[in-house]
Motif scaffolding. Structure first.
Motif, PDB file in Angstrom:
ATOM      1  N   VAL A 282       0.835  -1.171  -0.018  1.00  0.00           N
ATOM      2  CA  VAL A 282      -0.032   0.088   0.016  1.00  0.00           C
ATOM      3  C   VAL A 282       0.750   1.237   0.108  1.00  0.00           C
ATOM      4  O   VAL A 282       1.962   1.300   0.696  1.00  0.00           O
ATOM      5  CB  VAL A 282      -1.027  -0.089   1.191  1.00  0.00           C
ATOM      6  CG1 VAL A 282      -1.943  -1.218   0.930  1.00  0.00           C
ATOM      7  CG2 VAL A 282      -0.162   0.132   2.477  1.00  0.00           C
ATOM      8  N   GLY A 283       0.470   2.359  -0.862  1.00  0.00           N
ATOM      9  CA  GLY A 283       1.191   3.481  -0.936  1.00  0.00           C
ATOM     10  C   GLY A 283       0.796   4.298   0.322  1.00  0.00           C
ATOM     11  O   GLY A 283      -0.320   4.686   0.710  1.00  0.00           O
ATOM     12  N   ILE A 284       1.849   5.095   0.924  1.00  0.00           N
ATOM     13  CA  ILE A 284       1.835   6.162   1.726  1.00  0.00           C
ATOM     14  C   ILE A 284       2.386   7.490   1.448  1.00  0.00           C
ATOM     15  O   ILE A 284       3.393   7.355   0.440  1.00  0.00           O
ATOM     16  CB  ILE A 284       2.276   5.721   3.267  1.00  0.00           C
ATOM     17  CG1 ILE A 284       3.767   5.619   3.173  1.00  0.00           C
ATOM     18  CG2 ILE A 284       1.654   4.452   3.476  1.00  0.00           C
ATOM     19  CD1 ILE A 284       4.371   5.457   4.659  1.00  0.00           C
ATOM     20  N   THR A 285       2.384   8.442   2.054  1.00  0.00           N
ATOM     21  CA  THR A 285       2.989   9.620   1.852  1.00  0.00           C
ATOM     22  C   THR A 285       4.015  10.326   3.000  1.00  0.00           C
ATOM     23  O   THR A 285       3.650   9.744   3.909  1.00  0.00           O
ATOM     24  CB  THR A 285       1.894  10.869   1.897  1.00  0.00           C
ATOM     25  OG1 THR A 285       0.751  10.611   0.943  1.00  0.00           O
ATOM     26  CG2 THR A 285       2.445  12.156   1.442  1.00  0.00           C
ATOM     27  N   VAL A 286       5.204  10.359   2.398  1.00  0.00           N
ATOM     28  CA  VAL A 286       6.310  11.088   3.089  1.00  0.00           C
ATOM     29  C   VAL A 286       6.452  12.293   2.807  1.00  0.00           C
ATOM     30  O   VAL A 286       6.778  12.764   1.537  1.00  0.00           O
ATOM     31  CB  VAL A 286       7.444   9.866   2.977  1.00  0.00           C
ATOM     32  CG1 VAL A 286       8.532  10.492   3.711  1.00  0.00           C
ATOM     33  CG2 VAL A 286       7.087   8.392   3.152  1.00  0.00           C
ATOM     34  N   ASP A 287       6.467  13.241   3.728  1.00  0.00           N
ATOM     35  CA  ASP A 287       6.631  14.699   3.390  1.00  0.00           C
ATOM     36  C   ASP A 287       8.269  14.776   3.145  1.00  0.00           C
ATOM     37  O   ASP A 287       8.332  15.775   2.044  1.00  0.00           O
ATOM     38  CB  ASP A 287       6.500  15.656   4.746  1.00  0.00           C
ATOM     39  CG  ASP A 287       4.825  15.619   4.781  1.00  0.00           C
ATOM     40  OD1 ASP A 287       4.270  15.104   4.031  1.00  0.00           O
ATOM     41  OD2 ASP A 287       4.265  16.185   5.667  1.00  0.00           O
ATOM     42  N   ASP A 288       9.042  14.137   3.807  1.00  0.00           N
ATOM     43  CA  ASP A 288      10.479  14.621   3.489  1.00  0.00           C
ATOM     44  C   ASP A 288      11.287  13.354   3.316  1.00  0.00           C
ATOM     45  O   ASP A 288      11.458  12.417   2.531  1.00  0.00           O
ATOM     46  CB  ASP A 288      11.238  15.411   4.580  1.00  0.00           C
ATOM     47  CG  ASP A 288      12.387  15.928   4.166  1.00  0.00           C
ATOM     48  OD1 ASP A 288      13.164  15.548   3.179  1.00  0.00           O
ATOM     49  OD2 ASP A 288      13.118  16.967   4.742  1.00  0.00           O
ATOM     50  N   ALA A 289      11.756  12.946   4.487  1.00  0.00           N
ATOM     51  CA  ALA A 289      12.437  11.584   4.543  1.00  0.00           C
ATOM     52  C   ALA A 289      11.663  10.745   5.669  1.00  0.00           C
ATOM     53  O   ALA A 289      10.746  11.215   6.620  1.00  0.00           O
ATOM     54  CB  ALA A 289      13.677  11.703   5.370  1.00  0.00           C
ATOM     55  N   PRO A 290      11.380   9.157   5.644  1.00  0.00           N
ATOM     56  CA  PRO A 290      10.708   8.263   6.436  1.00  0.00           C
ATOM     57  C   PRO A 290      11.181   8.465   7.838  1.00  0.00           C
ATOM     58  O   PRO A 290      10.390   8.130   8.522  1.00  0.00           O
ATOM     59  CB  PRO A 290      10.674   7.340   5.871  1.00  0.00           C
ATOM     60  CG  PRO A 290      12.064   7.220   4.947  1.00  0.00           C
ATOM     61  CD  PRO A 290      12.398   8.574   4.675  1.00  0.00           C
ATOM     62  N   PHE A 291      12.491   8.816   8.125  1.00  0.00           N
ATOM     63  CA  PHE A 291      12.975   8.820   9.426  1.00  0.00           C
ATOM     64  C   PHE A 291      13.451  10.095   9.568  1.00  0.00           C
ATOM     65  O   PHE A 291      13.852  11.016   8.808  1.00  0.00           O
ATOM     66  CB  PHE A 291      14.248   7.763   9.642  1.00  0.00           C
ATOM     67  CG  PHE A 291      13.646   6.252   9.217  1.00  0.00           C
ATOM     68  CD1 PHE A 291      12.306   5.659  10.050  1.00  0.00           C
ATOM     69  CD2 PHE A 291      13.981   5.694   8.152  1.00  0.00           C
ATOM     70  CE1 PHE A 291      12.192   4.309   9.567  1.00  0.00           C
ATOM     71  CE2 PHE A 291      13.846   4.538   7.784  1.00  0.00           C
ATOM     72  CZ  PHE A 291      12.655   3.584   8.557  1.00  0.00           C
ATOM     73  N   VAL A 292      13.663  10.240  11.101  1.00  0.00           N
ATOM     74  CA  VAL A 292      14.418  11.524  11.622  1.00  0.00           C
ATOM     75  C   VAL A 292      15.471  10.971  12.755  1.00  0.00           C
ATOM     76  O   VAL A 292      15.128  10.210  13.596  1.00  0.00           O
ATOM     77  CB  VAL A 292      13.428  12.564  12.404  1.00  0.00           C
ATOM     78  CG1 VAL A 292      14.298  13.604  13.060  1.00  0.00           C
ATOM     79  CG2 VAL A 292      12.490  12.985  11.598  1.00  0.00           C
ATOM     80  N   ALA A 293      16.570  11.394  12.285  1.00  0.00           N
ATOM     81  CA  ALA A 293      17.927  11.122  13.193  1.00  0.00           C
ATOM     82  C   ALA A 293      17.799  12.018  14.459  1.00  0.00           C
ATOM     83  O   ALA A 293      18.069  13.281  14.210  1.00  0.00           O
ATOM     84  CB  ALA A 293      19.158  11.243  12.554  1.00  0.00           C
ATOM     85  N   VAL A 294      17.479  11.596  15.708  1.00  0.00           N
ATOM     86  CA  VAL A 294      17.112  12.343  16.730  1.00  0.00           C
ATOM     87  C   VAL A 294      18.512  12.327  17.584  1.00  0.00           C
ATOM     88  O   VAL A 294      18.451  13.263  18.626  1.00  0.00           O
ATOM     89  CB  VAL A 294      15.901  11.747  17.589  1.00  0.00           C
ATOM     90  CG1 VAL A 294      14.639  11.896  16.714  1.00  0.00           C
ATOM     91  CG2 VAL A 294      16.020  10.547  17.986  1.00  0.00           C
TER      92      VAL A 294
END
Length: 192
Positions: A83-95
């Motif tokens: 199933v397709g999803i939307t990702v605004d920028d990158a799927p993860f954030v290095a915190v």
């Protein structure tokens, strides 16, 4: 009869396939495309379903383990559906990150908002993109299989403190070492 995909259905298939023990072998799975799901990953790493933030970290981690990038599009993939999803920028954030060693022996290990840990190096490069209008940098580290993490602002500021100047070819760069590889951030000439 066409069945519209749901987050609940994908979640059950993901639990059955991966047991939630880490990234699933999505590269081995090629199920039929079942449509798009109203799921979005915001630039800050927040996952939304039907416009509402997903508040259960374990559920977000489960979904992140079945995430796949194909031809510039993001999908949640199980052995039986895609199933397709939307990702605004990158799927993860290095915190956050840790640094061990210095200069060429330094190793930078990043942690994402979903608990993935990767040591930057040849298989997990760092790159910095610059906004065309503002010139603001957006730093990324590769997590897995084309899936990147946007390095959060506080971590990027800490990384800059570890940066050094290094010559690559005929050019001098300000950048970072990790696992014996130099990652250029900005030409030295642009810092003056």
């Amino acid at each position: 009869m066409i069945v519209k995909p749901t987050a609940e259905g994908v979640m059950k298939a993901a639990q059955a396939a991966g047991k939630g023990a880490g990234p699933a072998p999505v590269h081995l799975w090629n199920p039929p495309f079942c449509g798009d799901l109203d799921m979005r990953i915001a630039r800050d790493g927040t996952w939304f379903y039907l416009g509402t933030p997903i508040g259960r970290p374990a559920l977000v981690k489960l979904f992140s383990n079945i995430l796949k990038l194909e031809d510039g599009k993001y999908f949640l993939v199980t052995p039986v559906e895609k199933v397709g999803i939307t990702v605004d920028d990158a799927p993860f954030v290095a915190v956050d990150f840790t640094a061990q060693g210095s200069d060429e022996t330094q190793v930078l290990t990043f942690e994402t908002q979903v608990g993935d840990k990767v040591a930057a190096g040849p298989d997990h490069p760092i790159r910095v993109a610059y906004d065309d209008e503002s010139g603001e940098p957006s730093p990324y580290v590769m997590v897995r299989a084309g899936l990147e993490a946007l390095i959060d602002r506080k971590s990027f500021y800490r990384l800059v403190e570890l940066g050094v100047h290094h010559r690559q070819g005929n050019d001098a760069w300000f950048g970072l070492w990790s696992n014996g590889q130099f990652f250029p951030v900005i030409p030295t000439s642009e810092m003056l």
